[in-house]
Design an enzyme around this catalytic site. Structure first.
Site, mmCIF file in Angstrom:
data_model
loop_
_atom_site.group_PDB
_atom_site.id
_atom_site.type_symbol
_atom_site.label_atom_id
_atom_site.label_comp_id
_atom_site.label_asym_id
_atom_site.label_seq_id
_atom_site.Cartn_x
_atom_site.Cartn_y
_atom_site.Cartn_z
ATOM 1 N N CYS A 90 9.678 4.479 3.723
ATOM 2 C CA CYS A 90 10.081 5.095 4.996
ATOM 3 C C CYS A 90 9.749 4.252 6.222
ATOM 4 O O CYS A 90 10.021 4.666 7.344
ATOM 5 C CB CYS A 90 9.445 6.465 5.139
ATOM 6 S SG CYS A 90 7.654 6.428 5.413
ATOM 7 N N CYS A 158 -6.391 -0.682 -2.789
ATOM 8 C CA CYS A 158 -5.695 -1.603 -3.679
ATOM 9 C C CYS A 158 -4.231 -1.174 -3.750
ATOM 10 O O CYS A 158 -3.915 -0.147 -4.341
ATOM 11 C CB CYS A 158 -6.365 -1.548 -5.045
ATOM 12 S SG CYS A 158 -5.879 -2.847 -6.162
#
Length: 169
Positions: A90, A158
């Site tokens: 998005c 991560c």
């Protein structure tokens, strides 16, 4: 020093405990989630078909199916320029390059997200609970956060590289 019989009994006991623990974990673990989190913005409540049109197959697998890309495969892992990392789904800004560091894990890692950029939930896909984080706007899976990062936060976000888009400053 333990005798051969004591070693054998200890070994059998260890195997029995490990087997029972594994079975308990499998049968008592909460139902696994196999799709991204719900979007907080109704504009991003897209169907699977719409997501598949918007994303590459690799990005779709990570962002919408909570997959993980292989380590050391993302060009963003070695990205050193100043800029901002955006959600590939998005385009919400998620991380500043100032918070990026080389964790040695093979995935782009950050010690802090931008304010309000991510939400978290617990996942049990590895039986052991882990904290997953996702884009706060579209709900796209980004990665997992661990408590082994650098100061000042001690966190390691991560991230899957295919879940990000980098925009240089």
């Amino acid at each position: 020093m333990p005798s051969t019989i004591e070693k054998w009994l200890l070994s059998r006991r260890s195997m029995l405990v490990a087997t029972v623990s594994g079975l308990v974990g499998v049968f008592r673990a909460p139902k696994q989630v196999s799709a991204a989190s719900d979007a907080s913005d109704s504009q991003w409540n897209l169907s699977d078909q719409e997501w598949k049109k918007r994303l590459s197959p690799e990005s779709y697998q990570v962002l919408r199916r909570e997959g993980t890309e292989p380590p050391f495969t993302s060009a963003l892992n070695s990205e050193k320029r100043s800029g901002v990392y955006h959600c590939a789904g998005c385009d919400l800004s998620l991380f500043s390059s100032q918070a990026k560091y080389d964790s040695g894990t093979g995935w782009p890692s950050f010690w802090q997200p931008l304010a309000g950029a991510i939400d978290t939930k617990v996942d049990f896909k590895m039986i052991v609970p882990r904290t997953e984080y996702h884009c706060s706007r579209c709900g796209g899976h980004q990665g997992h956060v661990f408590n082994d990062g650098p100061r000042p936060t001690g966190k390691r976000y991560c991230n899957n590289g295919v879940a990000l888009r980098f925009q240089a400053a």
